[in-house]
Design a protein around this motif. Structure first.
Motif, short mmCIF file in Angstrom:
data_model
loop_
_atom_site.label_atom_id
_atom_site.label_comp_id
_atom_site.label_asym_id
_atom_site.label_seq_id
_atom_site.Cartn_x
_atom_site.Cartn_y
_atom_site.Cartn_z
N ALA A 221 0.78 -1.20 -0.10
CA ALA A 221 -0.09 0.13 -0.43
C ALA A 221 0.73 1.28 0.10
O ALA A 221 0.69 2.01 -1.01
CB ALA A 221 -0.93 -0.08 1.38
N ARG B 237 0.76 3.93 -3.47
CA ARG B 237 0.72 5.64 -3.39
C ARG B 237 2.24 5.88 -3.93
O ARG B 237 2.40 7.21 -4.06
CB ARG B 237 0.80 5.78 -1.80
CG ARG B 237 -1.41 4.91 -1.12
CD ARG B 237 -1.23 6.10 -0.45
NE ARG B 237 -0.21 5.16 1.03
CZ ARG B 237 -0.63 3.90 1.90
NH1 ARG B 237 -1.96 3.77 1.54
NH2 ARG B 237 -0.40 3.88 2.85
N ASP C 160 -5.26 -10.63 -0.73
CA ASP C 160 -5.49 -9.26 0.06
C ASP C 160 -4.57 -8.23 0.05
O ASP C 160 -4.44 -7.50 -0.35
CB ASP C 160 -6.79 -9.25 1.41
CG ASP C 160 -7.21 -10.34 1.06
OD1 ASP C 160 -7.92 -9.88 0.48
OD2 ASP C 160 -7.92 -10.76 2.53
N GLU D 192 -4.12 -4.65 -2.39
CA GLU D 192 -3.19 -2.57 -2.43
C GLU D 192 -2.61 -2.40 -3.39
O GLU D 192 -2.63 -1.37 -3.19
CB GLU D 192 -2.26 -3.36 -0.72
CG GLU D 192 -2.66 -4.29 0.45
CD GLU D 192 -1.52 -4.55 1.55
OE1 GLU D 192 -0.82 -3.48 1.17
OE2 GLU D 192 -1.86 -4.57 2.82
N SER E 133 -4.93 0.18 -4.11
CA SER E 133 -5.21 1.34 -3.24
C SER E 133 -4.44 2.12 -3.89
O SER E 133 -4.21 4.04 -3.92
CB SER E 133 -4.68 0.75 -2.13
OG SER E 133 -3.89 0.61 -2.23
N HIS F 121 -10.85 -5.25 -4.49
CA HIS F 121 -9.75 -4.47 -3.93
C HIS F 121 -10.09 -3.54 -5.17
O HIS F 121 -10.08 -1.99 -4.84
CB HIS F 121 -8.80 -4.85 -4.25
CG HIS F 121 -8.07 -5.87 -2.64
ND1 HIS F 121 -7.95 -5.44 -1.13
CD2 HIS F 121 -8.43 -7.17 -2.28
CE1 HIS F 121 -8.17 -6.16 -0.45
NE2 HIS F 121 -7.77 -7.07 -0.76
N SER G 108 -11.34 0.51 -4.93
CA SER G 108 -10.32 1.82 -5.27
C SER G 108 -10.94 2.52 -6.21
O SER G 108 -11.76 2.75 -6.36
CB SER G 108 -9.08 1.08 -5.45
OG SER G 108 -9.30 0.68 -7.58
N ARG G 109 -9.89 3.44 -6.85
CA ARG G 109 -10.54 4.45 -7.64
C ARG G 109 -10.12 4.28 -9.76
O ARG G 109 -10.22 4.94 -10.04
CB ARG G 109 -9.43 6.05 -7.61
CG ARG G 109 -9.82 6.64 -6.16
CD ARG G 109 -8.97 7.61 -5.53
NE ARG G 109 -7.59 7.39 -6.30
CZ ARG G 109 -6.73 8.21 -5.70
NH1 ARG G 109 -6.96 9.51 -5.77
NH2 ARG G 109 -4.91 8.16 -6.38
#
Length: 485
Positions: A182, A186, A214, A218, A221, A244, A248-249
């Motif tokens: 994650a 980012r 999972d 990430e 994200s 997932h 998210s976007r």
């Protein structure tokens, strides 16, 4: 004149640091380094604290070798100003210098107009990243992760090295534990994020395979708004990964595989000894291309490359042509013809890391090799498999049998489990370490044989590859149509 990667002042501003240098110090920086052994003149050296060594101990050496400047912790400046120009950064948590490099990575991402992609997965992420690097480089200036620089220092290092003028950026993102991907995604802020597959790799750190899914999920994200999530439709964890992506976007989800509902679907994969031919239906568009490295796993991973190229709106026909020119990264399928007497033997170097899925894939590749001699598998322990490790090693016996592997040599106590599960006719040698396996392999190898070497990094199976090359010489096999993976 070549534009500098960074100026001293711009780098300092991005990291919240202060320049400590006289007026005569060079102001342009041409690269980023964290290792004096590979440092180049003009690099900005980061004095990161590692597990065994503190980079501050190498600042004098780095500047003596021609580093443009060094990034150091504020509290260490007094000991280092005599070495040359430095950028002093405040302490932030455990390692202020690493935090400073993350700040430079953020600035690098903010200044570029590149189309950015991120790749993760239990198996095949490095090969997929390399395939994307190669394919996109034919269509614009492409910056990508070196080797497997995919962790908490590798990702910011790669970002910091990205020229502002890049057209494409391809980043590999890895993990050993939940929560590690994650923060990295980012930093990268991809507009396209790929998960190649989910397998029981690093399973000792997770309660189940779902937990690994999972952790891989990430990566979505960090997607830029409206970005594309690319997911393996054949994997049992597809729906979990899709969830997932939906959270998210991401603006779109694209699936790939042989599944009848895959958006990028392999309609036919023709396996030949030294290449594969793949017929693909990509969002309704028919594409056929060749891959120089055999193996169903590499063919399936190439579908993710096709999906990414199409999502970018890049030239799909040119990408298909480019796939034929790929060559394998070191330790991931590179082929060498060894000269033994008046003949040759084939060495397939898969020594960079291992897990149950990748070993089965390597055995499948070995089975497809045309050879007049024997097929020999040299296997080292697979690590981070938890309490199921002995059973997962023993279970490989079925794949050895299925693929008709003639002889097996094993290194390590876990691979001893496999060795004892094999019929006596397939057992060649079992030793506690890879170093002790070198001589038995050298003694039995003969002209016409084909041998694959694979194991987790900590088993150091690469030294077996080097020993074979040192004894028998040989040259890398130049496959006529390249490879993928």
């Amino acid at each position: 004149m070549t534009e500098p990667l960074w100026t001293l002042d711009d780098a300092a501003a991005a990291m919240g640091g202060r320049v400590v240098a006289d007026a005569s110090a060079p102001r342009d920086l041409s690269g980023i380094s964290i290792d004096t052994r590979t440092l180049k003149v003009g690099d900005l050296f980061f004095a990161i604290r590692g597990e065994a060594r503190d980079g501050h101990d190498f600042v004098h050496d780095a500047l003596a070798r021609g580093a443009g400047a060094a990034v150091v912790a504020e509290e260490r400046v007094g000991d280092l100003t005599d070495a040359g120009p430095v950028i002093a950064v405040p302490s932030r948590g455990e390692d202020g210098v690493l935090a400073a490099m993350q700040g430079l990575a953020v600035a690098a991402r903010a200044r570029t107009g590149a189309r950015v992609l991120a790749v993760t997965g239990s198996v095949g992420k490095t090969g997929t990243k390399e395939a994307l690097r190669h394919v996109l480089a034919a269509q614009g200036a492409t910056h990508a992760s070196v080797a497997s620089y995919n962790n908490h220092w590798g990702v910011p290092l790669t970002l910091s090295r990205m020229p502002a003028s890049s057209a494409f950026g391809v980043f590999e993102v890895g993990m050993n534990h939940a929560g590690e991907i994650a923060p990295l995604t980012r930093l990268v802020r991809p507009e396209i994020a790929i998960v190649t597959t989910v397998e029981p790799v690093h399973i000792e750190h997770f309660r189940s395979l779902s937990g690994i899914a999972d952790a891989k999920g990430e990566i979505f994200s960090g997607l830029e708004p409206g970005g594309v999530a690319i997911i393996n439709r054949d994997n049992p964890n597809f729906e979990r990964l899709k969830a997932h992506a939906l959270a998210s976007r991401a603006g779109r989800i694209v699936s790939f595989g042989e599944h009848r509902e895959a958006d990028v679907r392999a309609e036919r994969i023709v396996m030949r000894p030294d290449l594969s031919i793949v017929d693909v239906r990509a969002m309704g568009q028919a594409v056929t291309y060749q891959l120089g490295t055999p193996g169903r796993h590499t063919a399936l991973n190439s579908l993710a490359v096709v999906a990414a190229v199409q999502a970018l709106g890049a030239d799909l026909a040119l990408a298909a042509l480019s796939l034929a020119q790929l060559r394998p990264p070191a330790g991931r399928g590179a082929r060498t013809m060894l000269r033994i007497g008046d003949g040759e033997a084939l060495l397939v170097d898969e020594s960079y890391n291992a897990n149950p899925a990748s070993i089965r894939a390597a055995l499948s590749t070995l089975a497809g090799v045309e050879t007049a001699g024997r097929r020999i598998a040299v296997l080292g322990d697979m690590m981070e498999l938890g309490t199921d490790a002995p059973a997962l090693h023993r279970d490989l016996a079925a794949a050895i049998e299925e693929h008709g592997i003639d002889l097996v040599l094993t290194a390590g106590p876990l691979m001893q489990e496999l060795f004892e599960a094999l019929p006596a006719s397939r057992r060649a040698a079992a030793r506690p370490s890879s170093a002790e396996l070198v001589d038995p392999l050298l003694d039995l190898l003969r002209s016409g044989d084909a041998v694959v070497v694979k194991g987790s990094n900590s088993t150091r199976m690469g030294r077996i590859v080097e020993a074979l090359k040192a004894r028998y010489g040989g040259a890398d096999q130049d496959l006529a149509v390249g490879r993928s993976g």
